[in-house]
Design a protein around this motif. Sequence first.
Motif, PDB file in Angstrom:
ATOM      1  N   THR A  77       0.833  -1.210   0.000  1.00  0.00           N
ATOM      2  CA  THR A  77       0.000   0.000   0.000  1.00  0.00           C
ATOM      3  C   THR A  77       0.863   1.254   0.000  1.00  0.00           C
ATOM      4  O   THR A  77       2.060   1.194   0.291  1.00  0.00           O
ATOM      5  CB  THR A  77      -0.900   0.023   1.249  1.00  0.00           C
ATOM      6  N   ASP A  78       0.236   2.387  -0.316  1.00  0.00           N
ATOM      7  CA  ASP A  78       0.938   3.672  -0.167  1.00  0.00           C
ATOM      8  C   ASP A  78       0.344   4.491   0.979  1.00  0.00           C
ATOM      9  O   ASP A  78       0.683   5.654   1.156  1.00  0.00           O
ATOM     10  CB  ASP A  78       0.906   4.471  -1.468  1.00  0.00           C
ATOM     11  N   ARG A  79      -0.543   3.858   1.758  1.00  0.00           N
ATOM     12  CA  ARG A  79      -1.140   4.519   2.916  1.00  0.00           C
ATOM     13  C   ARG A  79      -1.034   3.605   4.137  1.00  0.00           C
ATOM     14  O   ARG A  79      -1.597   2.500   4.145  1.00  0.00           O
ATOM     15  CB  ARG A  79      -2.617   4.859   2.665  1.00  0.00           C
ATOM     16  N   ALA A  80      -0.314   4.063   5.155  1.00  0.00           N
ATOM     17  CA  ALA A  80      -0.105   3.262   6.365  1.00  0.00           C
ATOM     18  C   ALA A  80      -0.336   4.140   7.589  1.00  0.00           C
ATOM     19  O   ALA A  80      -0.332   5.371   7.513  1.00  0.00           O
ATOM     20  CB  ALA A  80       1.309   2.684   6.390  1.00  0.00           C
ATOM     21  N   ALA A  81      -0.547   3.487   8.726  1.00  0.00           N
ATOM     22  CA  ALA A  81      -0.694   4.181  10.008  1.00  0.00           C
ATOM     23  C   ALA A  81       0.170   3.467  11.044  1.00  0.00           C
ATOM     24  O   ALA A  81       0.368   2.249  10.983  1.00  0.00           O
ATOM     25  CB  ALA A  81      -2.153   4.177  10.462  1.00  0.00           C
ATOM     26  N   VAL A  82       0.697   4.234  11.986  1.00  0.00           N
ATOM     27  CA  VAL A  82       1.497   3.684  13.081  1.00  0.00           C
ATOM     28  C   VAL A  82       0.703   3.848  14.371  1.00  0.00           C
ATOM     29  O   VAL A  82       0.293   4.955  14.719  1.00  0.00           O
ATOM     30  CB  VAL A  82       2.853   4.405  13.200  1.00  0.00           C
ATOM     31  N   LEU A  83       0.474   2.747  15.075  1.00  0.00           N
ATOM     32  CA  LEU A  83      -0.280   2.784  16.330  1.00  0.00           C
ATOM     33  C   LEU A  83       0.691   2.581  17.485  1.00  0.00           C
ATOM     34  O   LEU A  83       1.247   1.495  17.658  1.00  0.00           O
ATOM     35  CB  LEU A  83      -1.358   1.693  16.343  1.00  0.00           C
ATOM     36  N   ARG A  95      -4.204   0.697   4.665  1.00  0.00           N
ATOM     37  CA  ARG A  95      -4.054  -0.720   4.314  1.00  0.00           C
ATOM     38  C   ARG A  95      -2.934  -1.400   5.097  1.00  0.00           C
ATOM     39  O   ARG A  95      -2.781  -2.613   5.025  1.00  0.00           O
ATOM     40  CB  ARG A  95      -3.791  -0.851   2.813  1.00  0.00           C
ATOM     41  N   TYR A  96      -2.153  -0.612   5.826  1.00  0.00           N
ATOM     42  CA  TYR A  96      -1.100  -1.193   6.665  1.00  0.00           C
ATOM     43  C   TYR A  96      -1.122  -0.478   8.013  1.00  0.00           C
ATOM     44  O   TYR A  96      -1.034   0.759   8.066  1.00  0.00           O
ATOM     45  CB  TYR A  96       0.288  -1.040   6.022  1.00  0.00           C
ATOM     46  N   ILE A  97      -1.245  -1.230   9.095  1.00  0.00           N
ATOM     47  CA  ILE A  97      -1.230  -0.665  10.447  1.00  0.00           C
ATOM     48  C   ILE A  97      -0.037  -1.266  11.182  1.00  0.00           C
ATOM     49  O   ILE A  97       0.035  -2.491  11.376  1.00  0.00           O
ATOM     50  CB  ILE A  97      -2.535  -0.961  11.203  1.00  0.00           C
ATOM     51  N   PHE A  98       0.900  -0.413  11.559  1.00  0.00           N
ATOM     52  CA  PHE A  98       2.126  -0.855  12.215  1.00  0.00           C
ATOM     53  C   PHE A  98       2.019  -0.571  13.713  1.00  0.00           C
ATOM     54  O   PHE A  98       2.058   0.575  14.133  1.00  0.00           O
ATOM     55  CB  PHE A  98       3.324  -0.108  11.615  1.00  0.00           C
ATOM     56  N   PRO A  99       1.855  -1.608  14.551  1.00  0.00           N
ATOM     57  CA  PRO A  99       1.630  -1.388  15.973  1.00  0.00           C
ATOM     58  C   PRO A  99       2.918  -1.473  16.799  1.00  0.00           C
ATOM     59  O   PRO A  99       3.677  -2.439  16.695  1.00  0.00           O
ATOM     60  CB  PRO A  99       0.677  -2.529  16.345  1.00  0.00           C
ATOM     61  N   ILE A 100       3.139  -0.458  17.639  1.00  0.00           N
ATOM     62  CA  ILE A 100       4.251  -0.475  18.606  1.00  0.00           C
ATOM     63  C   ILE A 100       3.617  -0.227  19.967  1.00  0.00           C
ATOM     64  O   ILE A 100       3.716   0.859  20.549  1.00  0.00           O
ATOM     65  CB  ILE A 100       5.311   0.597  18.299  1.00  0.00           C
TER      66      ILE A 100
END
Length: 331
Positions: free
Chosen positions: A154-160, A218-223
């Motif tokens: 994807t070209d749209r991601a979020a960092v949680l 489309r991508y959720i990166f959880p920390i």
Amino acid sequence: MRIAIFTLLIMALVSCSKEDEAEPIVAMQQVIVLFSPGGVGDMAYNDQILRGVQRVRKDKDFRLLISSPSSVDEAEKIFVDWLKKDAGETKSLFVLAGNEYEQMAVKHLSSGNYTGKEVLLFETRTKDIPQAYTFSITMYGACYLVGGVATIFTDRAAVLCANSNDHTVNEGGVGFVKGFTESGGAQAPLFYLSDTWQGYAMPEAAYKKTAELAPQYRYIFPIAGGSNMGVYRYAREYPYGFYTSGMDIDQSQLSTQITSSVVKHIDRLIVDYLTQWLLGEPLPKNRVYGMQSGYIEVVLSSLCREACQSKFDELRSTAIKREEEHEKEYN
């Protein structure tokens, strides 16, 4: 049930000698491990620390005490009681296994000299805490690599993120965004569950936040420590909505949507530190460990390896270079 099992485990670790269970140990060395509040049982970072401690206890004879407090206030009481107690001839190391204890350590260790007592504080870059050794595993390079590989999907991601005031978490988030945008990603904003340590133990809040973010990213990166379990639960229930990543250990078995995992070998690190201390060897006052150290790496999920391996190999050296550049800027 988990609490009961953990209590039995502690009793076994403290009371059993590997030579003779009926024979008491006369130990002149003592290690106390204070886990993050509610951390044990997270199936990730804290459980890896516990495994490392168990490994050392199996090989070495020393007195081991373990506590998993419910809050920072409870942890502070345990720490202060230890400081006040006369160590006698016993050499004692108190392991503060989370950077939420940094202010507590600075507050109490700066106000006195405690003979025979030393402290090992996790995940902080602070160098000048009296009688304390500190280290940090930087996630910048590993997260940069995950971010770059995420552009395949994807070209749209979020960092949680768990905690807006945690430098290690923020550093990882910034690394992911850098890798994502440098590889052609358009957007990767950071979102936070909390501004305190409680953000690591909020899986329900993470689940709800994931439900809110998934339609847009489309991508959720959880920390977010133990809160990540909420992200993975949502991914299992809605397996075609978005991709995500594991954290601290290889968590690819938790969801088919996990493309890779940022693996911290904190079990190896605690084994190395405790072994060195028990042998009477000096510990480093402060150390930052990155991808070159071997204590952190990115592991591709088997389902995504064919699609991601080429991009992964292409970006790995760049990730290490960007991490080194980041360290120079920070210092």
